[in-house]
Design a protein around this motif. Structure first.
Motif, PDB file in Angstrom:
ATOM      1  N   ALA A 163       1.941   6.676  -6.875  1.00 28.61           N
ATOM      2  CA  ALA A 163       0.868   7.515  -7.395  1.00 28.61           C
ATOM      3  C   ALA A 163       1.099   8.992  -7.098  1.00 28.61           C
ATOM      4  O   ALA A 163       0.339   9.827  -7.554  1.00 28.61           O
ATOM      5  CB  ALA A 163      -0.462   7.072  -6.803  1.00 28.61           C
ATOM      6  N   ALA A 164       2.143   9.304  -6.351  1.00 30.82           N
ATOM      7  CA  ALA A 164       2.419  10.701  -6.003  1.00 30.82           C
ATOM      8  C   ALA A 164       2.799  11.475  -7.259  1.00 30.82           C
ATOM      9  O   ALA A 164       3.436  10.944  -8.165  1.00 30.82           O
ATOM     10  CB  ALA A 164       3.546  10.773  -4.976  1.00 30.82           C
ATOM     11  N   PRO A 165       2.422  12.755  -7.320  1.00 27.63           N
ATOM     12  CA  PRO A 165       2.762  13.555  -8.495  1.00 27.63           C
ATOM     13  C   PRO A 165       4.276  13.701  -8.638  1.00 27.63           C
ATOM     14  O   PRO A 165       5.001  13.767  -7.648  1.00 27.63           O
ATOM     15  CB  PRO A 165       2.097  14.902  -8.229  1.00 27.63           C
ATOM     16  N   ALA A 166       4.755  13.734  -9.868  1.00 23.72           N
ATOM     17  CA  ALA A 166       6.181  13.812 -10.136  1.00 23.72           C
ATOM     18  C   ALA A 166       6.714  15.237 -10.072  1.00 23.72           C
ATOM     19  O   ALA A 166       7.903  15.457 -10.220  1.00 23.72           O
ATOM     20  CB  ALA A 166       6.473  13.219 -11.501  1.00 23.72           C
TER      21      ALA A 166
ATOM     22  N   ASP B 125       1.476  21.046   1.663  1.00 23.48           N
ATOM     23  CA  ASP B 125       1.775  19.679   1.240  1.00 23.48           C
ATOM     24  C   ASP B 125       2.981  19.171   2.013  1.00 23.48           C
ATOM     25  O   ASP B 125       3.916  19.911   2.295  1.00 23.48           O
ATOM     26  CB  ASP B 125       2.079  19.611  -0.254  1.00 23.48           C
ATOM     27  N   LYS B 126       2.955  17.889   2.337  1.00 23.50           N
ATOM     28  CA  LYS B 126       4.076  17.283   3.042  1.00 23.50           C
ATOM     29  C   LYS B 126       5.030  16.669   2.036  1.00 23.50           C
ATOM     30  O   LYS B 126       4.606  16.124   1.017  1.00 23.50           O
ATOM     31  CB  LYS B 126       3.581  16.187   3.989  1.00 23.50           C
ATOM     32  N   SER B 127       6.311  16.728   2.353  1.00 20.52           N
ATOM     33  CA  SER B 127       7.295  16.063   1.509  1.00 20.52           C
ATOM     34  C   SER B 127       7.171  14.551   1.719  1.00 20.52           C
ATOM     35  O   SER B 127       6.521  14.087   2.656  1.00 20.52           O
ATOM     36  CB  SER B 127       8.706  16.517   1.863  1.00 20.52           C
ATOM     37  N   VAL B 128       7.802  13.791   0.844  1.00 17.04           N
ATOM     38  CA  VAL B 128       7.764  12.330   0.963  1.00 17.04           C
ATOM     39  C   VAL B 128       8.364  11.900   2.295  1.00 17.04           C
ATOM     40  O   VAL B 128       7.846  11.007   2.969  1.00 17.04           O
ATOM     41  CB  VAL B 128       8.509  11.670  -0.221  1.00 17.04           C
TER      42      VAL B 128
ATOM     43  N   ASP C  15       0.829  -1.205   0.000  1.00 20.38           N
ATOM     44  CA  ASP C  15       0.000   0.000   0.000  1.00 20.38           C
ATOM     45  C   ASP C  15       0.863   1.254   0.000  1.00 20.38           C
ATOM     46  O   ASP C  15       0.568   2.219  -0.709  1.00 20.38           O
ATOM     47  CB  ASP C  15      -0.934   0.019   1.209  1.00 20.38           C
ATOM     48  N   VAL C  16       1.930   1.245   0.788  1.00 22.41           N
ATOM     49  CA  VAL C  16       2.848   2.388   0.813  1.00 22.41           C
ATOM     50  C   VAL C  16       3.508   2.543  -0.550  1.00 22.41           C
ATOM     51  O   VAL C  16       3.599   3.653  -1.081  1.00 22.41           O
ATOM     52  CB  VAL C  16       3.907   2.222   1.933  1.00 22.41           C
ATOM     53  N   ARG C  17       3.955   1.434  -1.127  1.00 18.77           N
ATOM     54  CA  ARG C  17       4.565   1.479  -2.458  1.00 18.77           C
ATOM     55  C   ARG C  17       3.599   2.077  -3.478  1.00 18.77           C
ATOM     56  O   ARG C  17       3.965   2.955  -4.260  1.00 18.77           O
ATOM     57  CB  ARG C  17       4.970   0.076  -2.899  1.00 18.77           C
ATOM     58  N   ASP C  18       2.356   1.619  -3.442  1.00 21.60           N
ATOM     59  CA  ASP C  18       1.366   2.111  -4.400  1.00 21.60           C
ATOM     60  C   ASP C  18       1.068   3.593  -4.195  1.00 21.60           C
ATOM     61  O   ASP C  18       0.912   4.333  -5.165  1.00 21.60           O
ATOM     62  CB  ASP C  18       0.076   1.299  -4.306  1.00 21.60           C
ATOM     63  N   SER C  19       1.000   4.023  -2.939  1.00 25.94           N
ATOM     64  CA  SER C  19       0.705   5.437  -2.685  1.00 25.94           C
ATOM     65  C   SER C  19       1.877   6.331  -3.082  1.00 25.94           C
ATOM     66  O   SER C  19       1.676   7.435  -3.571  1.00 25.94           O
ATOM     67  CB  SER C  19       0.312   5.669  -1.229  1.00 25.94           C
TER      68      SER C  19
ATOM     69  N   GLU D 156       8.416  13.594   5.099  1.00 29.92           N
ATOM     70  CA  GLU D 156       7.446  13.889   6.157  1.00 29.92           C
ATOM     71  C   GLU D 156       6.309  12.876   6.158  1.00 29.92           C
ATOM     72  O   GLU D 156       5.836  12.463   7.215  1.00 29.92           O
ATOM     73  CB  GLU D 156       6.893  15.302   5.970  1.00 29.92           C
ATOM     74  N   GLN D 157       5.878  12.447   4.978  1.00 29.49           N
ATOM     75  CA  GLN D 157       4.825  11.433   4.895  1.00 29.49           C
ATOM     76  C   GLN D 157       5.293  10.100   5.468  1.00 29.49           C
ATOM     77  O   GLN D 157       4.548   9.423   6.185  1.00 29.49           O
ATOM     78  CB  GLN D 157       4.392  11.247   3.441  1.00 29.49           C
ATOM     79  N   ILE D 158       6.532   9.719   5.168  1.00 24.34           N
ATOM     80  CA  ILE D 158       7.083   8.469   5.699  1.00 24.34           C
ATOM     81  C   ILE D 158       7.193   8.538   7.219  1.00 24.34           C
ATOM     82  O   ILE D 158       6.838   7.589   7.927  1.00 24.34           O
ATOM     83  CB  ILE D 158       8.447   8.163   5.053  1.00 24.34           C
ATOM     84  N   ASN D 159       7.666   9.663   7.750  1.00 23.43           N
ATOM     85  CA  ASN D 159       7.753   9.823   9.201  1.00 23.43           C
ATOM     86  C   ASN D 159       6.378   9.757   9.839  1.00 23.43           C
ATOM     87  O   ASN D 159       6.212   9.192  10.923  1.00 23.43           O
ATOM     88  CB  ASN D 159       8.460  11.131   9.560  1.00 23.43           C
ATOM     89  N   HIS D 160       5.384  10.329   9.173  1.00 23.46           N
ATOM     90  CA  HIS D 160       4.021  10.269   9.694  1.00 23.46           C
ATOM     91  C   HIS D 160       3.524   8.819   9.728  1.00 23.46           C
ATOM     92  O   HIS D 160       2.925   8.382  10.718  1.00 23.46           O
ATOM     93  CB  HIS D 160       3.096  11.140   8.836  1.00 23.46           C
TER      94      HIS D 160
END
Length: 89
Positions: A58-61, A69-72, A51-55, A74-78
């Motif tokens: 799907a993140a914008p390039a 918006d959170k950076s990648v 699920d993490v891989r898929d999300s 920050e999202q991983i830490n969350h």
């Protein structure tokens, strides 16, 4: 190129079926129970990772990060904070 989810889950299941068959052939009930639990646990972990891989895929390039918006990272830490076990707190 990422492997399809179904292929990965099928590989995990094949490994556990093989090990479970060996334990069943020797009538090792404790090993079969351990394998059953391990399979369910590993399947859950794998589903979360996929699920993490898929999300992340799907993140914008776009390199531009909009305000709020959170950076990648920050999202991983969350995500890491969400998955921490409450033991020892």
């Amino acid at each position: 190129m990422a492997r399809p989810r179904e292929h990965i889950v099928a590989n995990l299941e094949a490994l556990y079926r093989e090990a479970h068959g060996r334990a069943q052939a020797t009538a090792d009930q404790a090993e079969m129970a351990r394998l059953d639990f391990g399979f369910r646990r590993d399947q859950l972990y794998l589903e979360v990772l996929l699920d993490v891989r898929d999300s992340l895929a799907a993140a914008p390039a776009s390199p531009e990060v909009q305000k709020g918006d959170k950076s990648v990272l920050e999202q991983i830490n969350h995500l890491r904070d969400l998955t921490r076990l409450p033991f020892g707190r």
